[in-house]
Design a protein around this motif. Sequence first.
Motif, PDB file in Angstrom:
ATOM      1  N   GLY A 135       6.853  10.083  -6.035  1.00  7.30           N
ATOM      2  CA  GLY A 135       7.814  10.802  -6.320  1.00  7.30           C
ATOM      3  C   GLY A 135       7.722  12.080  -5.351  1.00  7.30           C
ATOM      4  N   ASP A 136       6.290  12.400  -4.903  1.00  6.71           N
ATOM      5  CA  ASP A 136       5.879  13.614  -4.103  1.00  6.71           C
ATOM      6  C   ASP A 136       5.500  13.176  -2.957  1.00  6.71           C
ATOM      7  OD1 ASP A 136       6.606  15.766  -5.995  1.00  6.71           O
ATOM      8  OD2 ASP A 136       4.854  15.223  -7.077  1.00  6.71           O
ATOM      9  N   TRP A 137       4.496  12.310  -2.899  1.00  3.63           N
ATOM     10  CA  TRP A 137       3.808  11.966  -1.632  1.00  3.63           C
ATOM     11  C   TRP A 137       4.728  11.638  -0.791  1.00  3.63           C
ATOM     12  CZ3 TRP A 137       2.947   7.479   1.485  1.00  3.63           C
ATOM     13  CH2 TRP A 137       2.082   7.454   2.152  1.00  3.63           C
ATOM     14  N   GLU A 138       5.629  10.774  -0.743  1.00  9.29           N
ATOM     15  CA  GLU A 138       6.560  10.156   0.234  1.00  9.29           C
ATOM     16  C   GLU A 138       7.453  11.224   0.978  1.00  9.29           C
ATOM     17  OE1 GLU A 138       8.515   9.450  -3.793  1.00  9.29           O
ATOM     18  OE2 GLU A 138       6.480   9.441  -2.792  1.00  9.29           O
ATOM     19  N   HIS A 139       7.652  12.389   0.224  1.00  4.96           N
ATOM     20  CA  HIS A 139       8.408  13.366   0.769  1.00  4.96           C
ATOM     21  C   HIS A 139       7.657  14.274   1.884  1.00  4.96           C
ATOM     22  CE1 HIS A 139      11.560  12.907  -1.938  1.00  4.96           C
ATOM     23  NE2 HIS A 139      10.700  12.800  -2.795  1.00  4.96           N
ATOM     24  N   GLU A 140       6.199  14.189   1.757  1.00  4.95           N
ATOM     25  CA  GLU A 140       5.521  15.200   2.782  1.00  4.95           C
ATOM     26  C   GLU A 140       4.829  14.146   3.836  1.00  4.95           C
ATOM     27  OE1 GLU A 140       2.676  19.159   2.871  1.00  4.95           O
ATOM     28  OE2 GLU A 140       3.715  18.290   1.109  1.00  4.95           O
ATOM     29  N   TRP A 141       4.368  12.800   3.106  1.00  9.89           N
ATOM     30  CA  TRP A 141       3.262  12.180   3.920  1.00  9.89           C
ATOM     31  C   TRP A 141       3.907  10.645   4.159  1.00  9.89           C
ATOM     32  CZ3 TRP A 141       0.254  15.712   5.174  1.00  9.89           C
ATOM     33  CH2 TRP A 141      -0.269  16.799   4.207  1.00  9.89           C
ATOM     34  N   GLY A 142       3.268  10.021   4.867  1.00  4.80           N
ATOM     35  CA  GLY A 142       3.812   8.668   5.206  1.00  4.80           C
ATOM     36  C   GLY A 142       3.307   7.760   6.179  1.00  4.80           C
ATOM     37  N   VAL A 143       3.996   6.780   6.868  1.00  8.15           N
ATOM     38  CA  VAL A 143       3.353   5.786   7.900  1.00  8.15           C
ATOM     39  C   VAL A 143       4.449   6.160   8.881  1.00  8.15           C
ATOM     40  CG1 VAL A 143       2.891   3.448   8.281  1.00  8.15           C
ATOM     41  CG2 VAL A 143       2.322   4.111   6.088  1.00  8.15           C
ATOM     42  N   ASP A 179      -1.019   8.818   6.906  1.00  7.21           N
ATOM     43  CA  ASP A 179      -1.375   9.921   6.152  1.00  7.21           C
ATOM     44  C   ASP A 179      -1.939   9.641   4.869  1.00  7.21           C
ATOM     45  OD1 ASP A 179      -0.106  11.862   7.978  1.00  7.21           O
ATOM     46  OD2 ASP A 179       1.895  11.154   6.959  1.00  7.21           O
ATOM     47  N   LEU A 180      -3.115  10.063   4.873  1.00  8.23           N
ATOM     48  CA  LEU A 180      -4.169   9.992   3.800  1.00  8.23           C
ATOM     49  C   LEU A 180      -4.280  10.995   2.535  1.00  8.23           C
ATOM     50  CD1 LEU A 180      -7.208   8.380   5.993  1.00  8.23           C
ATOM     51  CD2 LEU A 180      -5.226   6.971   4.664  1.00  8.23           C
ATOM     52  N   GLU A 181      -3.606  12.025   3.085  1.00  7.95           N
ATOM     53  CA  GLU A 181      -3.620  13.228   2.423  1.00  7.95           C
ATOM     54  C   GLU A 181      -2.833  12.795   1.036  1.00  7.95           C
ATOM     55  OE1 GLU A 181      -4.469  16.571   0.873  1.00  7.95           O
ATOM     56  OE2 GLU A 181      -4.803  16.436   2.774  1.00  7.95           O
ATOM     57  N   TRP A 219       0.878  -1.242  -0.090  1.00  9.36           N
ATOM     58  CA  TRP A 219      -0.033   0.012   0.143  1.00  9.36           C
ATOM     59  C   TRP A 219       0.956   1.284   0.170  1.00  9.36           C
ATOM     60  CZ3 TRP A 219      -0.596   4.174   3.102  1.00  9.36           C
ATOM     61  CH2 TRP A 219      -1.878   4.986   2.760  1.00  9.36           C
ATOM     62  N   TYR A 220       1.928   1.179   0.782  1.00 11.08           N
ATOM     63  CA  TYR A 220       2.939   2.678   1.123  1.00 11.08           C
ATOM     64  C   TYR A 220       3.456   2.497  -0.365  1.00 11.08           C
ATOM     65  CZ  TYR A 220       6.926   5.077   2.183  1.00 11.08           C
ATOM     66  OH  TYR A 220       8.022   5.927   1.878  1.00 11.08           O
ATOM     67  N   ALA A 221       3.964   1.559  -1.082  1.00 16.40           N
ATOM     68  CA  ALA A 221       4.753   1.749  -2.150  1.00 16.40           C
ATOM     69  C   ALA A 221       3.829   2.228  -3.252  1.00 16.40           C
ATOM     70  CB  ALA A 221       5.318   0.351  -2.757  1.00 16.40           C
TER      71      ALA A 221
END
Length: 102
Positions: free
Chosen positions: A21-29, A44-46, A14-16
């Motif tokens: 390229g953008d989401w993982e720089h600001e959001w995550g688990v 984070d669901l944003e 799900w995380y992958a």
Amino acid sequence: MGGAGSVLDWLQGWYARQCDGDWEHEWGVTIETLDNPGWHVRIDLEGTSLAERGDLEYVLERDGQDWVFARVRDRCFDASCGPGNLTDVLEMFRGWVAEAPD
């Protein structure tokens, strides 16, 4: 509930899928320990297809070591649980994701 390996494999997938390229720089688990003892999980669901879903509130209190509090609020899955309930929380998140309309 399923085994820890299977839910961890699912969470990794799900995380992958969210990483663009953008989401993982600001959001995550985030999974961290609590001092009472227990676990805190924040997902984070944003920026995901789940960002507008806010329909989860769950409380389970069996005893001082066996408990779960979870909710979705402000575009975030947020849960705290007892030391043996981490798999329960991750399975809860997986089930909530599976119920999302396409």
